[in-house]
Design a protein around this motif. Structure first.
Motif, PDB file in Angstrom:
ATOM      1  N   ALA A  40      87.686  64.514  32.133  1.00  0.00           N
ATOM      2  CA  ALA A  40      88.710  65.484  31.646  1.00  0.00           C
ATOM      3  C   ALA A  40      87.955  67.344  32.237  1.00  0.00           C
ATOM      4  O   ALA A  40      88.098  68.277  31.883  1.00  0.00           O
ATOM      5  CB  ALA A  40      88.285  65.347  30.194  1.00  0.00           C
ATOM      6  N   HIS A  41      86.598  67.014  33.338  1.00  0.00           N
ATOM      7  CA  HIS A  41      85.636  67.966  34.025  1.00  0.00           C
ATOM      8  C   HIS A  41      86.723  67.882  34.855  1.00  0.00           C
ATOM      9  O   HIS A  41      85.734  69.101  35.493  1.00  0.00           O
ATOM     10  CB  HIS A  41      85.022  68.028  32.874  1.00  0.00           C
ATOM     11  N   TYR A  42      86.855  67.722  35.269  1.00  0.00           N
ATOM     12  CA  TYR A  42      87.440  67.021  37.260  1.00  0.00           C
ATOM     13  C   TYR A  42      88.972  67.009  37.370  1.00  0.00           C
ATOM     14  O   TYR A  42      89.504  66.494  36.515  1.00  0.00           O
ATOM     15  CB  TYR A  42      86.066  66.046  37.214  1.00  0.00           C
ATOM     16  N   THR A  43      89.069  67.468  38.801  1.00  0.00           N
ATOM     17  CA  THR A  43      90.322  66.948  39.262  1.00  0.00           C
ATOM     18  C   THR A  43      90.918  66.215  40.632  1.00  0.00           C
ATOM     19  O   THR A  43      91.877  66.122  40.873  1.00  0.00           O
ATOM     20  CB  THR A  43      91.387  68.570  39.335  1.00  0.00           C
ATOM     21  N   LYS A  44      89.789  66.185  41.239  1.00  0.00           N
ATOM     22  CA  LYS A  44      89.173  65.519  42.568  1.00  0.00           C
ATOM     23  C   LYS A  44      88.170  64.493  42.782  1.00  0.00           C
ATOM     24  O   LYS A  44      87.153  64.762  43.275  1.00  0.00           O
ATOM     25  CB  LYS A  44      89.572  67.082  43.528  1.00  0.00           C
ATOM     26  N   VAL A  45      88.111  63.570  41.549  1.00  0.00           N
ATOM     27  CA  VAL A  45      87.259  62.516  40.982  1.00  0.00           C
ATOM     28  C   VAL A  45      87.683  62.019  42.206  1.00  0.00           C
ATOM     29  O   VAL A  45      88.092  60.967  42.621  1.00  0.00           O
ATOM     30  CB  VAL A  45      87.263  62.123  39.940  1.00  0.00           C
ATOM     31  N   ILE A  46      86.050  61.166  42.982  1.00  0.00           N
ATOM     32  CA  ILE A  46      86.343  60.108  44.052  1.00  0.00           C
ATOM     33  C   ILE A  46      85.897  58.953  43.077  1.00  0.00           C
ATOM     34  O   ILE A  46      84.813  59.098  42.632  1.00  0.00           O
ATOM     35  CB  ILE A  46      85.410  60.014  45.494  1.00  0.00           C
ATOM     36  N   TYR A  47      86.846  57.742  43.087  1.00  0.00           N
ATOM     37  CA  TYR A  47      86.260  56.212  42.100  1.00  0.00           C
ATOM     38  C   TYR A  47      85.963  54.997  43.715  1.00  0.00           C
ATOM     39  O   TYR A  47      86.764  55.040  44.762  1.00  0.00           O
ATOM     40  CB  TYR A  47      87.240  56.063  41.656  1.00  0.00           C
ATOM     41  N   VAL A  48      84.586  54.691  43.032  1.00  0.00           N
ATOM     42  CA  VAL A  48      83.617  54.039  44.540  1.00  0.00           C
ATOM     43  C   VAL A  48      83.743  53.132  43.760  1.00  0.00           C
ATOM     44  O   VAL A  48      83.382  52.126  42.766  1.00  0.00           O
ATOM     45  CB  VAL A  48      82.419  54.790  45.037  1.00  0.00           C
ATOM     46  N   SER A  49      84.173  52.255  44.207  1.00  0.00           N
ATOM     47  CA  SER A  49      84.061  50.267  44.076  1.00  0.00           C
ATOM     48  C   SER A  49      84.558  49.570  45.234  1.00  0.00           C
ATOM     49  O   SER A  49      85.414  49.721  46.133  1.00  0.00           O
ATOM     50  CB  SER A  49      84.960  50.184  43.226  1.00  0.00           C
ATOM     51  N   LEU A  50      82.878  48.716  45.624  1.00  0.00           N
ATOM     52  CA  LEU A  50      83.002  48.336  47.146  1.00  0.00           C
ATOM     53  C   LEU A  50      82.715  46.847  46.520  1.00  0.00           C
ATOM     54  O   LEU A  50      82.172  45.493  47.149  1.00  0.00           O
ATOM     55  CB  LEU A  50      81.499  48.065  47.397  1.00  0.00           C
ATOM     56  N   GLY A  51      83.419  46.102  45.299  1.00  0.00           N
ATOM     57  CA  GLY A  51      83.309  45.205  44.752  1.00  0.00           C
ATOM     58  C   GLY A  51      82.528  43.664  44.392  1.00  0.00           C
ATOM     59  O   GLY A  51      81.216  44.796  43.883  1.00  0.00           O
ATOM     60  N   THR A  52      82.559  43.260  44.108  1.00  0.00           N
ATOM     61  CA  THR A  52      81.454  42.880  43.342  1.00  0.00           C
ATOM     62  C   THR A  52      80.534  42.019  44.670  1.00  0.00           C
ATOM     63  O   THR A  52      79.284  41.587  43.943  1.00  0.00           O
ATOM     64  CB  THR A  52      81.328  41.774  42.383  1.00  0.00           C
ATOM     65  N   HIS A  53      81.007  40.996  45.912  1.00  0.00           N
ATOM     66  CA  HIS A  53      80.858  40.330  46.425  1.00  0.00           C
ATOM     67  C   HIS A  53      79.856  41.280  48.569  1.00  0.00           C
ATOM     68  O   HIS A  53      79.558  40.521  48.459  1.00  0.00           O
ATOM     69  CB  HIS A  53      81.340  39.173  46.998  1.00  0.00           C
ATOM     70  N   VAL A  54      80.027  42.725  47.941  1.00  0.00           N
ATOM     71  CA  VAL A  54      79.671  42.949  49.006  1.00  0.00           C
ATOM     72  C   VAL A  54      78.276  43.968  49.188  1.00  0.00           C
ATOM     73  O   VAL A  54      78.775  44.911  47.902  1.00  0.00           O
ATOM     74  CB  VAL A  54      80.983  44.235  49.880  1.00  0.00           C
ATOM     75  N   LEU A  55      77.403  43.629  49.486  1.00  0.00           N
ATOM     76  CA  LEU A  55      76.079  43.594  48.863  1.00  0.00           C
ATOM     77  C   LEU A  55      75.665  44.803  50.873  1.00  0.00           C
ATOM     78  O   LEU A  55      74.371  44.146  50.927  1.00  0.00           O
ATOM     79  CB  LEU A  55      75.059  42.719  48.804  1.00  0.00           C
ATOM     80  N   LEU A  56      75.912  45.986  50.318  1.00  0.00           N
ATOM     81  CA  LEU A  56      75.205  47.175  51.255  1.00  0.00           C
ATOM     82  C   LEU A  56      73.653  46.795  51.174  1.00  0.00           C
ATOM     83  O   LEU A  56      73.818  47.348  49.649  1.00  0.00           O
ATOM     84  CB  LEU A  56      76.460  48.480  51.571  1.00  0.00           C
ATOM     85  N   GLY A  57      73.133  47.486  51.780  1.00  0.00           N
ATOM     86  CA  GLY A  57      71.437  47.369  52.117  1.00  0.00           C
ATOM     87  C   GLY A  57      71.234  49.298  51.996  1.00  0.00           C
ATOM     88  O   GLY A  57      72.007  50.174  51.116  1.00  0.00           O
TER      89      GLY A  57
END
Length: 191
Positions: A40-57
């Motif tokens: 409700a407080h934002y107009t330009k939100v980035i949604y980040v989802s790299l999946g459940t199997h991608v494990l970045l360091g």
């Protein structure tokens, strides 16, 4: 076969197989107050989802954190919702501080632990997020994804901008097909 005609690379199929799709749910649960009160407080939100199997360091995740805090500071985006699974959180040293730039003054630092505890007003972390509902929300401006087929299909279907972080599981055919019609912007690093 679940596919997205016109987005996925054409391929020969046996005569008894038909490409259909994308197969997505006709309906999905609405967003809970946890998400709607944030959005409700934002107009330009980035949604980040790299999946459940991608494990970045740790270092890679810190680079993403830093990029997102810079994007907020300079007005490119105004909020972040990041679905970061418990296993991915284990890759992080939560005592490390991330610089948060402030225009006209010195940056302040916030620890990864405080970010993950949702102590920053512009960043919301969750272990799981209702992806289709978030992508359909008008405040979701861009989707940072690993661009696996299901996520790419949901993003294209919801007409969200898709930014692709190339990971070891990414199918380049999805990446190329989404980039052509302008749904996808490519991040410059591969992990």
């Amino acid at each position: 076969m679940n596919s997205f005609f016109g987005v996925e690379t054409p391929k020969d199929l046996p005569p008894n197989v038909v490409a259909i799709g994308p197969i997505l749910a006709d309906s999905y649960s609405p967003l809970t107050h946890f998400y709607t009160s944030f959005l409700a407080h934002y107009t330009k939100v980035i949604y980040v989802s790299l999946g459940t199997h991608v494990l970045l360091g740790h270092d890679t995740l810190c680079s993403v954190f830093t990029g997102l805090t810079n994007a907020i500071a300079f007005g490119t985006i105004d909020g972040v919702i990041w679905s970061l699974c418990r296993m991915a959180r284990k890759q992080l040293d939560t005592t490390v501080s991330i610089p948060f730039p402030v225009q006209g003054s010195s940056p302040y630092h916030i620890t990864i632990a405080r970010l993950l505890e949702n102590k920053h007003p512009d960043i919301l972390f969750t272990a799981f997020a209702p992806q289709q509902a978030l992508l359909a929300h008008p405040s979701t401006w861009i989707f940072l994804s690993h661009a696996r087929p299901a996520s790419a299909n949901e993003a294209v279907f919801a007409v969200s901008q898709l930014s692709h972080l190339e990971c070891f599981l990414t199918r380049s055919s999805i990446r190329c097909a989404c980039a052509k019609p302008g749904f996808l912007s490519l991040c410059s690093r591969s992990f």
